[in-house]
Design a protein around this motif. Sequence first.
Motif, PDB file in Angstrom:
ATOM      1  N   TRP A  18      35.790  26.576  46.329  1.00  0.00           N
ATOM      2  CA  TRP A  18      36.038  25.804  45.117  1.00  0.00           C
ATOM      3  C   TRP A  18      36.324  26.717  43.923  1.00  0.00           C
ATOM      4  N   ALA A  19      35.488  27.724  43.723  1.00  0.00           N
ATOM      5  CA  ALA A  19      35.660  28.633  42.585  1.00  0.00           C
ATOM      6  C   ALA A  19      36.969  29.408  42.704  1.00  0.00           C
ATOM      7  N   ASN A  20      37.303  29.836  43.902  1.00  0.00           N
ATOM      8  CA  ASN A  20      38.575  30.531  44.090  1.00  0.00           C
ATOM      9  C   ASN A  20      39.744  29.614  43.781  1.00  0.00           C
TER      10      ASN A  20
ATOM     11  N   GLN B  20      39.785  27.181  41.601  1.00  0.00           N
ATOM     12  CA  GLN B  20      39.864  27.068  40.141  1.00  0.00           C
ATOM     13  C   GLN B  20      40.546  28.298  39.554  1.00  0.00           C
ATOM     14  N   LEU B  21      40.148  29.446  40.040  1.00  0.00           N
ATOM     15  CA  LEU B  21      40.694  30.700  39.530  1.00  0.00           C
ATOM     16  C   LEU B  21      42.179  30.834  39.848  1.00  0.00           C
ATOM     17  N   TYR B  22      42.553  30.507  41.064  1.00  0.00           N
ATOM     18  CA  TYR B  22      43.957  30.620  41.451  1.00  0.00           C
ATOM     19  C   TYR B  22      44.823  29.603  40.716  1.00  0.00           C
ATOM     20  N   ALA B  23      44.279  28.434  40.407  1.00  0.00           N
ATOM     21  CA  ALA B  23      45.031  27.448  39.624  1.00  0.00           C
ATOM     22  C   ALA B  23      45.317  27.999  38.226  1.00  0.00           C
ATOM     23  N   ALA B  24      44.338  28.657  37.642  1.00  0.00           N
ATOM     24  CA  ALA B  24      44.546  29.266  36.325  1.00  0.00           C
ATOM     25  C   ALA B  24      45.556  30.411  36.412  1.00  0.00           C
ATOM     26  N   ALA B  25      45.471  31.196  37.458  1.00  0.00           N
ATOM     27  CA  ALA B  25      46.400  32.321  37.631  1.00  0.00           C
ATOM     28  C   ALA B  25      47.829  31.833  37.836  1.00  0.00           C
ATOM     29  N   ALA B  26      47.993  30.676  38.448  1.00  0.00           N
ATOM     30  CA  ALA B  26      49.328  30.132  38.708  1.00  0.00           C
ATOM     31  C   ALA B  26      50.073  29.822  37.411  1.00  0.00           C
ATOM     32  N   ALA B  27      49.337  29.612  36.337  1.00  0.00           N
ATOM     33  CA  ALA B  27      49.955  29.294  35.049  1.00  0.00           C
ATOM     34  C   ALA B  27      50.408  30.542  34.292  1.00  0.00           C
ATOM     35  N   LEU B  28      50.119  31.714  34.806  1.00  0.00           N
ATOM     36  CA  LEU B  28      50.483  32.963  34.130  1.00  0.00           C
ATOM     37  C   LEU B  28      51.918  33.366  34.457  1.00  0.00           C
TER      38      LEU B  28
ATOM     39  N   GLU C  75      41.380  32.643  54.204  1.00  0.00           N
ATOM     40  CA  GLU C  75      40.138  33.421  54.302  1.00  0.00           C
ATOM     41  C   GLU C  75      38.937  32.576  53.905  1.00  0.00           C
ATOM     42  N   ASP C  76      39.094  31.741  52.881  1.00  0.00           N
ATOM     43  CA  ASP C  76      37.989  30.858  52.484  1.00  0.00           C
ATOM     44  C   ASP C  76      37.631  29.896  53.613  1.00  0.00           C
ATOM     45  N   GLU C  77      38.633  29.365  54.288  1.00  0.00           N
ATOM     46  CA  GLU C  77      38.367  28.469  55.426  1.00  0.00           C
ATOM     47  C   GLU C  77      37.700  29.227  56.568  1.00  0.00           C
ATOM     48  N   ARG C  78      38.129  30.453  56.778  1.00  0.00           N
ATOM     49  CA  ARG C  78      37.517  31.291  57.819  1.00  0.00           C
ATOM     50  C   ARG C  78      36.037  31.530  57.528  1.00  0.00           C
TER      51      ARG C  78
ATOM     52  N   THR D 254      31.437  36.530  43.291  1.00  0.00           N
ATOM     53  CA  THR D 254      31.072  36.062  41.950  1.00  0.00           C
ATOM     54  C   THR D 254      31.282  37.167  40.915  1.00  0.00           C
ATOM     55  N   HIS D 255      30.886  38.365  41.255  1.00  0.00           N
ATOM     56  CA  HIS D 255      31.042  39.507  40.352  1.00  0.00           C
ATOM     57  C   HIS D 255      32.502  39.692  39.934  1.00  0.00           C
ATOM     58  N   HIS D 256      33.391  39.750  40.905  1.00  0.00           N
ATOM     59  CA  HIS D 256      34.794  39.996  40.580  1.00  0.00           C
ATOM     60  C   HIS D 256      35.495  38.759  40.019  1.00  0.00           C
ATOM     61  N   ARG D 257      35.045  37.571  40.384  1.00  0.00           N
ATOM     62  CA  ARG D 257      35.603  36.383  39.712  1.00  0.00           C
ATOM     63  C   ARG D 257      35.266  36.427  38.222  1.00  0.00           C
ATOM     64  N   GLY D 258      34.105  36.970  37.882  1.00  0.00           N
ATOM     65  CA  GLY D 258      33.757  37.152  36.472  1.00  0.00           C
ATOM     66  C   GLY D 258      34.743  38.085  35.788  1.00  0.00           C
ATOM     67  N   GLN D 259      35.163  39.133  36.465  1.00  0.00           N
ATOM     68  CA  GLN D 259      36.166  40.025  35.896  1.00  0.00           C
ATOM     69  C   GLN D 259      37.513  39.316  35.749  1.00  0.00           C
TER      70      GLN D 259
END
Length: 169
Positions: A14-16, A18-26, A88-91, A135-140
Amino acid sequence: MLRQYRMFAAYNRWANAQLYAAAAALSDAEFRSDRGAFFGSLHRTLNHLLVADRIWMKRFTGTGEAPTSLDAVLFEAFDALVAARKAEDERIIAWTGTLDETSLAANFTYSPVSQPIVMTQPLWTALSHLFNHQTHHRGQCHMTLTALGKPSLGLDLIYFLRSEGREWM
């Protein structure tokens, strides 16, 4: 502990997302812009997360690709990186579904990519690291997005539990 790790695997996906959706807008320039995170850009940090997950999953399962460098760029193209992250998340979710308390408590042995030593530790401690590392790197990544002037993301576990993660409550 099994239920907790399965919850973390679902939260991780789920968190990934959210992050990838935000990155897609860049723009591509923003995505590749060095904003001072450990791996510099969002592009390189997201690649690192995939690299690390593949290394750990290879150690845990004995299958899959395991890069030999923590700063490897596995995918230059964003769309390919998205597809690989989802797979990878599904794996990870599927694998955590196969675990039992005995396997979590059992020791396993591996050699770190960064040091030519042999490590033996309980599986549960390494699995805890896998999710903490994400979590650590998602924070970055979050910091990188805000440094680019983008909206802050609500990636806290509680937000997952209050939305898509209600089954874990």
